[in-house]
Structures are given as C-alpha cells and as structure tokens.
Design a protein around this motif. Sequence first.
Motif, PDB file in Angstrom:
ATOM      1  N   VAL A 104       0.834  -1.205   0.000  1.00 53.67           N
ATOM      2  CA  VAL A 104       0.000   0.000   0.000  1.00 53.67           C
ATOM      3  C   VAL A 104       0.868   1.255   0.000  1.00 53.67           C
ATOM      4  O   VAL A 104       0.375   2.345  -0.258  1.00 53.67           O
ATOM      5  CB  VAL A 104      -0.982   0.028   1.188  1.00 53.67           C
ATOM      6  CG1 VAL A 104      -1.986  -1.100   1.057  1.00 53.67           C
ATOM      7  CG2 VAL A 104      -0.253  -0.051   2.508  1.00 53.67           C
ATOM      8  N   SER A 105       2.156   1.098   0.311  1.00 45.87           N
ATOM      9  CA  SER A 105       3.098   2.213   0.216  1.00 45.87           C
ATOM     10  C   SER A 105       4.421   1.648  -0.302  1.00 45.87           C
ATOM     11  O   SER A 105       4.669   0.452  -0.219  1.00 45.87           O
ATOM     12  CB  SER A 105       3.296   2.890   1.572  1.00 45.87           C
ATOM     13  OG  SER A 105       3.851   1.991   2.498  1.00 45.87           O
ATOM     14  N   VAL A 106       5.248   2.517  -0.842  1.00 39.74           N
ATOM     15  CA  VAL A 106       6.539   2.082  -1.368  1.00 39.74           C
ATOM     16  C   VAL A 106       7.317   1.371  -0.269  1.00 39.74           C
ATOM     17  O   VAL A 106       7.354   1.824   0.867  1.00 39.74           O
ATOM     18  CB  VAL A 106       7.364   3.282  -1.885  1.00 39.74           C
ATOM     19  CG1 VAL A 106       8.758   2.847  -2.296  1.00 39.74           C
ATOM     20  CG2 VAL A 106       6.652   3.951  -3.047  1.00 39.74           C
ATOM     21  N   GLY A 107       7.898   0.232  -0.608  1.00 39.42           N
ATOM     22  CA  GLY A 107       8.667  -0.494   0.390  1.00 39.42           C
ATOM     23  C   GLY A 107       9.566  -1.529  -0.229  1.00 39.42           C
ATOM     24  O   GLY A 107       9.502  -1.806  -1.429  1.00 39.42           O
ATOM     25  N   SER A 108      10.418  -2.092   0.590  1.00 40.10           N
ATOM     26  CA  SER A 108      11.319  -3.161   0.195  1.00 40.10           C
ATOM     27  C   SER A 108      10.966  -4.400   1.004  1.00 40.10           C
ATOM     28  O   SER A 108      10.664  -4.302   2.189  1.00 40.10           O
ATOM     29  CB  SER A 108      12.767  -2.754   0.442  1.00 40.10           C
ATOM     30  OG  SER A 108      13.100  -1.634  -0.353  1.00 40.10           O
TER      31      SER A 108
END
Length: 142
Positions: A104-108
């Motif tokens: 739901v959000s930019v991530g790694s």
Amino acid sequence: MQGSAANTLSGSGDFNLNNLTIDNANGASLQTNLNINGALALVSGEVETNGNLITLNATATATSAAVNAYVNGQIRKNNIAAGAEFVFPIGNNGHRGMIGVNPVSVGSFTVGYSFNDDPDGEEIENKAESFRGCFSTHSNNT
C-alpha cells in the motif's frame, strides 16, 4: 548460466549484475551476495543462496518459467511501488512457492520459503500440513 553441471557464482564482496539467466536443470549455487539491476530470468534449475542474499534493485524484474526454476533462500526486492504487485520466484525441496506482494506504500521486501514433504516421518494426507511457512520482512526505508 547454462550447462549440464551445476554452476557456482563466487567472488569477494557482493556480485553486481545487470541481468542473469539460469537455464540449467542442475541449478546454480551462490557463494556471495548477488545484486541484480535488470532481469533475473529463471528458466530451469534451483538457485541455492547458501545463506547469501539476492537483491533485486528498484527497476529489476524476476520471472520463473518452470516449476523447477526458483530461488532456494532469501530474495529481496527494493522499492516496490505502492499498488505494484511483485511475485518472488522462491521455493525449496523441489517445490516452487511463488509469493506475491502488493504494497500500500513504497517499500522493500525480503522473503523466504520452506516446504517439508514429511515433517513427522509419517505419510501426509493433507498437503497443506506439509507447508512449513514463508516469511517476509518489510521496510519503508528505501
């Protein structure tokens, strides 16, 4: 990496590649961490990480063309965009266990997979019992 004998990728320090194709039924073995900036194409064969990490950088892609084509160990994908599904080509013990994420959000994300055909030494009637789990770690630090 192709051939009829298992391949080994080794070196001092992390190994950086633009693209890597594994097309070897006998697989490949990592002796160092591997960073990929372009495409990881798994055509045939297991990639054994031996405790090392495969990192797919922000623009990297990964594909698995066959049930015997997967990463056995940990694989990380950096900077997955919000709403952009990414499927990790992982598995072990002869079982591919593709894991997808859609953040739901930019991530790694770093994932791994474990499968045990017969954990108790008894015949398994329900294959779901043999699933030993997967794990995922998520970081918003890009």
